[in-house]
Structure formats: C-alpha cells, structure tokens
Enzyme design. Sequence first.
Site, PDB file in Angstrom:
ATOM      1  N   CYS A  84     -28.413 -21.950 -31.238  1.00  8.81           N
ATOM      2  CA  CYS A  84     -27.463 -22.090 -32.339  1.00  8.81           C
ATOM      3  C   CYS A  84     -27.658 -20.959 -33.355  1.00  8.81           C
ATOM      4  O   CYS A  84     -27.453 -19.801 -33.023  1.00  8.81           O
ATOM      5  CB  CYS A  84     -27.546 -23.474 -32.973  1.00  8.81           C
ATOM      6  N   HIS A 186     -26.219 -26.576 -28.249  1.00  9.24           N
ATOM      7  CA  HIS A 186     -27.525 -27.206 -28.453  1.00  9.24           C
ATOM      8  C   HIS A 186     -28.023 -27.811 -27.140  1.00  9.24           C
ATOM      9  O   HIS A 186     -27.607 -28.914 -26.780  1.00  9.24           O
ATOM     10  CB  HIS A 186     -27.426 -28.304 -29.514  1.00  9.24           C
ATOM     11  N   GLU A 188     -30.765 -29.246 -26.633  1.00 10.52           N
ATOM     12  CA  GLU A 188     -31.486 -30.488 -26.938  1.00 10.52           C
ATOM     13  C   GLU A 188     -30.547 -31.675 -27.160  1.00 10.52           C
ATOM     14  O   GLU A 188     -30.992 -32.828 -27.152  1.00 10.52           O
ATOM     15  CB  GLU A 188     -32.389 -30.287 -28.164  1.00 10.52           C
TER      16      GLU A 188
END
Length: 206
Positions: A84, A186, A188
Amino acid sequence: MAETVALIDYGAGNLHSVENALRTVGAAVQVTADPDAVRAADRIVLPGVGSFRACARGLTAIPGLVDAMDERVRGGGVPFLGVCVGMQLLADRGLEHGVTRGLGWIGGEVRAIERTDPAIKVPHMGWNDVAPTAHAGTVLEEGEAYYLHSYHFAADDPQTIAAMTDHGGGIVAAVARDNLLGVQFHPEKSQAYGLALLTRFLEWRP
C-alpha cells in the site's frame, strides 16, 4: 535456519495485520526499526497506511533506517516487498498534501485518483482484480485482492508496472524491478490470494 523477514516498524498503521499474515505463512518475522537488524535481514517488508507525507516523514524520522534499507535492498539485493503506502514510497515523490519526496527506487509519482465518472467512488475500496503484466515476474498471479487507497502510483517506465486493476480506468496494482516488488492492494486483507502471494514472496529468488 529460517530466513529472517524484517518488517519495518515506523508507525505506519497496518503493522500487526501484516505481521500476522507473514507468520501464518511461516515467516520468521522481526518487527523492527533498528538499522542493524535491517542490515542483517534476509528479506524486507515495508507496510503503510495513511498519507504519503505522514508515512514518508515517519520513515525518515528514524535515524539511519532509510540508509540501512538502501544498503540491504539496493546494495545487497535482498527481496523487498512494499504494501500500500509502503509501495507508494518507492516513487520519487508523492503529491498528497503537497509534494513529498519518496525513496526514489522506482521512477514515478503518487497522484490522486481522478474520478472521471460520478459512479466511481474514491477512495478505491474493496475487492478488485489483479491483472499481471508481462513484467510481473514470479510472485504475482492473476486474482482478486482487497484495495483501500485514494492515490495511485504513476510509473515513469511501463516496464516497472507489474500488475494493473480497473477502477474507472487503469490503476497500477503493482510495481516491480529486480529485487523490488510493491503492491497497492493489501495481501494481509486478501484472504487466500494474499497469503499465497506472501508465500511466493518468501520463496522468491530474484
């Protein structure tokens, strides 16, 4: 002995979720802002949430950290992943809240997403495609990932664009060169797709 992944801790916001995802795929993670630990790491991950300016200032405020990253990544050739705003910081500059200098590792600037259609929402938030380009390398694969951003990476050299997505027009989803990889989305927060990408990053031998 497992390779160490230095996860850079500079107050960037999404640190713990990135740490948890890396540990889920078996990484030996060291959360650190210590330049010596960065110099000793086998891989480096730079997270980031918030404005380009705030993240750049946070990173440069830690004495010796950027120099250590530069020595290990560009000098030592270890695999690097920016996430990001951590990806956006690879650019020469960001235009959020004025002009702020980036790391300058991949030529380009970070600009606001232009809303050409009233139906297109900014920030670009939610699931969208990741379409690898011919320059994607071995870490990126086609799929869908989770995005949350209002600014995008405008790369100077098309050969550094590793993936695209579509949000009212083409937006760079990833940049790459040599041992550098940056993703706008992202991992994650991208469930199976994101974990698979992090697994490939741990196996990457650029």
